[in-house]
Design a protein around this motif. Structure first.
Motif, mmCIF file in Angstrom:
data_model
loop_
_atom_site.group_PDB
_atom_site.id
_atom_site.type_symbol
_atom_site.label_atom_id
_atom_site.label_comp_id
_atom_site.label_asym_id
_atom_site.label_seq_id
_atom_site.Cartn_x
_atom_site.Cartn_y
_atom_site.Cartn_z
ATOM 1 N N PRO A 175 0.817 -1.201 -0.104
ATOM 2 C CA PRO A 175 -0.074 -0.007 0.142
ATOM 3 C C PRO A 175 0.972 1.191 -0.013
ATOM 4 O O PRO A 175 2.080 1.197 0.353
ATOM 5 C CB PRO A 175 -0.957 -0.166 1.273
ATOM 6 C CG PRO A 175 -0.056 -0.954 2.066
ATOM 7 C CD PRO A 175 0.846 -1.985 1.291
ATOM 8 N N VAL A 176 0.610 2.220 -0.631
ATOM 9 C CA VAL A 176 0.889 3.459 -0.478
ATOM 10 C C VAL A 176 0.514 4.230 0.681
ATOM 11 O O VAL A 176 -0.467 4.148 1.305
ATOM 12 C CB VAL A 176 0.454 4.619 -1.715
ATOM 13 C CG1 VAL A 176 1.288 5.943 -1.554
ATOM 14 C CG2 VAL A 176 1.072 3.761 -3.084
ATOM 15 N N GLY A 202 -3.222 -3.008 6.407
ATOM 16 C CA GLY A 202 -4.142 -3.186 7.475
ATOM 17 C C GLY A 202 -3.532 -2.629 8.840
ATOM 18 O O GLY A 202 -4.371 -2.492 9.596
ATOM 19 N N ARG A 203 -2.224 -2.243 8.714
ATOM 20 C CA ARG A 203 -1.564 -1.888 9.934
ATOM 21 C C ARG A 203 -1.264 -0.368 9.607
ATOM 22 O O ARG A 203 -0.401 -0.095 8.926
ATOM 23 C CB ARG A 203 -0.315 -2.562 10.299
ATOM 24 C CG ARG A 203 -0.472 -4.199 10.675
ATOM 25 C CD ARG A 203 0.794 -4.591 11.154
ATOM 26 N NE ARG A 203 0.597 -5.861 11.451
ATOM 27 C CZ ARG A 203 1.473 -6.925 12.063
ATOM 28 N NH1 ARG A 203 2.856 -6.438 12.009
ATOM 29 N NH2 ARG A 203 1.440 -7.981 12.499
ATOM 30 N N ASN A 204 -1.760 0.393 10.278
ATOM 31 C CA ASN A 204 -1.620 1.791 10.269
ATOM 32 C C ASN A 204 -0.386 2.447 10.936
ATOM 33 O O ASN A 204 -0.419 3.512 11.454
ATOM 34 C CB ASN A 204 -2.755 2.776 10.470
ATOM 35 C CG ASN A 204 -3.973 2.160 9.569
ATOM 36 O OD1 ASN A 204 -3.763 1.948 8.400
ATOM 37 N ND2 ASN A 204 -5.079 2.270 10.198
ATOM 38 N N TRP A 205 0.818 1.798 10.818
ATOM 39 C CA TRP A 205 2.011 2.200 11.554
ATOM 40 C C TRP A 205 3.204 1.705 10.711
ATOM 41 O O TRP A 205 3.166 0.628 10.018
ATOM 42 C CB TRP A 205 1.923 1.850 12.943
ATOM 43 C CG TRP A 205 1.656 0.365 13.260
ATOM 44 C CD1 TRP A 205 0.461 -0.112 13.354
ATOM 45 C CD2 TRP A 205 2.474 -0.723 13.626
ATOM 46 N NE1 TRP A 205 0.511 -1.584 13.493
ATOM 47 C CE2 TRP A 205 1.928 -1.709 13.956
ATOM 48 C CE3 TRP A 205 3.969 -0.559 13.470
ATOM 49 C CZ2 TRP A 205 2.558 -2.871 14.260
ATOM 50 C CZ3 TRP A 205 4.379 -1.787 13.921
ATOM 51 C CH2 TRP A 205 3.538 -3.069 14.135
ATOM 52 N N LEU A 219 5.806 4.815 14.416
ATOM 53 C CA LEU A 219 5.100 5.951 13.846
ATOM 54 C C LEU A 219 3.967 5.571 13.020
ATOM 55 O O LEU A 219 3.728 4.904 12.121
ATOM 56 C CB LEU A 219 6.262 6.252 12.588
ATOM 57 C CG LEU A 219 5.885 7.777 11.878
ATOM 58 C CD1 LEU A 219 5.791 8.743 12.759
ATOM 59 C CD2 LEU A 219 7.143 7.964 11.189
ATOM 60 N N THR A 220 2.945 6.390 13.136
ATOM 61 C CA THR A 220 1.707 6.357 12.713
ATOM 62 C C THR A 220 1.355 6.781 11.266
ATOM 63 O O THR A 220 2.319 7.769 10.961
ATOM 64 C CB THR A 220 0.457 6.964 13.539
ATOM 65 O OG1 THR A 220 0.608 6.475 14.894
ATOM 66 C CG2 THR A 220 -1.040 7.123 12.814
ATOM 67 N N THR A 221 1.007 5.954 10.341
ATOM 68 C CA THR A 221 1.144 6.406 8.850
ATOM 69 C C THR A 221 -0.442 7.110 8.562
ATOM 70 O O THR A 221 -1.318 7.558 9.667
ATOM 71 C CB THR A 221 1.310 5.079 8.115
ATOM 72 O OG1 THR A 221 0.124 4.558 8.330
ATOM 73 C CG2 THR A 221 2.377 4.463 8.227
ATOM 74 N N CYS A 222 -0.606 7.732 7.371
ATOM 75 C CA CYS A 222 -1.677 8.632 7.165
ATOM 76 C C CYS A 222 -2.171 7.621 5.770
ATOM 77 O O CYS A 222 -1.154 6.872 5.242
ATOM 78 C CB CYS A 222 -1.241 9.908 6.627
ATOM 79 S SG CYS A 222 -0.476 10.831 8.079
ATOM 80 N N LYS A 234 -6.668 6.371 12.252
ATOM 81 C CA LYS A 234 -7.279 6.303 13.569
ATOM 82 C C LYS A 234 -6.757 5.077 14.182
ATOM 83 O O LYS A 234 -7.499 4.142 14.212
ATOM 84 C CB LYS A 234 -8.573 6.301 13.548
ATOM 85 C CG LYS A 234 -9.278 7.616 12.841
ATOM 86 C CD LYS A 234 -9.002 8.742 13.606
ATOM 87 C CE LYS A 234 -9.640 9.991 12.912
ATOM 88 N NZ LYS A 234 -9.400 11.407 13.638
ATOM 89 N N GLU A 235 -5.476 5.170 14.997
ATOM 90 C CA GLU A 235 -5.023 3.978 15.796
ATOM 91 C C GLU A 235 -4.250 4.279 16.884
ATOM 92 O O GLU A 235 -3.376 5.404 16.788
ATOM 93 C CB GLU A 235 -4.348 3.043 14.831
ATOM 94 C CG GLU A 235 -3.824 1.738 15.558
ATOM 95 C CD GLU A 235 -3.260 0.885 14.404
ATOM 96 O OE1 GLU A 235 -2.211 0.329 15.028
ATOM 97 O OE2 GLU A 235 -3.580 0.690 13.273
#
Length: 235
Positions: A175-176, A202-205, A219-222, A234-235
């Motif tokens: 994913p980008v 599915g993992r936003n980090w 580090l949280t991704t966008c 939102k995690e």
């Protein structure tokens, strides 16, 4: 409880204070067992360092003044002196405790099968005025910044490095995802070279380590949609 910290930890705290005072990363500091955690106020970055000690306590990075500290009754006091004068600064502690941060950290189990490295010099190629950096795996590994007002696009190609796979385990493309430019800048304040571990969809980090000095970070991704607009994960 009286606390004295070592020279290395003092240096890390000084860097956290500088980031807070410059407005680049306001954060809370948490000592939990043998680890030091620095959590930014937006909760998009949590950095962990090995640090000697067994006490658990927390304080706001911007309050830090002295390595001589006392923790009692829900407050932390920084003690210093000069020319025979003694100064103490008593401050409230964050609502989020060191135990809370350590428990949250343990919930992350990183996949380390795909990684790339970045050096701090990449920041000189990025536009600090653009809020986010897109990480693309469509043509190698590339950092992309988009100015949605002018249509300008900044692209930085990352030199090839071992460990990267073309697809995920299930055969689907990676994913980008996006990272906040300020978050990258803050991380490079602590270390000059960092390894980024891309997580499955599915993992936003993203999981980050240095070259062996003892730093790790989550580090949280966008999230990007097809129009390249950004939404905070939102995690």
């Amino acid at each position: 409880m009286t606390v004295n910290i070592d020279d290395r930890t003092e240096m890390l705290l000084s860097q956290a204070v500088a980031l807070a005072q410059s407005g680049k990363m306001k954060s809370t500091v948490h000592f939990a067992q043998d680890n030091l955690y620095i959590l930014n106020m937006d909760k998009t970055i949590c950095v962990r360092f090995a640090s000697p000690g067994s006490s658990s306590f927390s304080f706001f990075a911007n309050d830090y003044e002295s390595r001589r500290m006392e923790v009692q009754d829900g407050r932390v006091t920084f003690n210093s002196g000069r020319g025979g004068y003694q100064r103490s600064k008593s401050c409230p502690v964050p609502k989020t405790t060191a135990e809370d941060v350590q428990a949250a950290w343990k919930r992350y189990s990183p996949d380390k099968s795909n990684s790339f490295s970045l050096g701090s010099e990449v920041m000189s190629l990025l536009d600090e005025g653009l809020s986010h950096v897109e990480v693309s795996r469509k043509e190698g590994v590339k950092l992309v910044q988009r100015d949605i007002y002018t249509g300008a696009v900044v692209e930085v190609q990352i030199p090839s490095s071992g460990g990267l796979l073309n697809t995920q385990a299930d055969g689907s493309p990676f994913p980008v995802f996006g990272l906040r430019t300020a978050d990258l800048q803050a991380l490079f304040t602590f270390r000059g070279t960092l390894f980024f571990y891309i997580q499955p969809e599915g993992r936003n980090w993203v999981y980050i380590e240095d070259s062996g000095i003892g730093m790790a970070a989550v580090l949280t991704t966008c999230l990007y949609d097809e129009m390249a607009y950004l939404a905070e994960a939102k995690e």
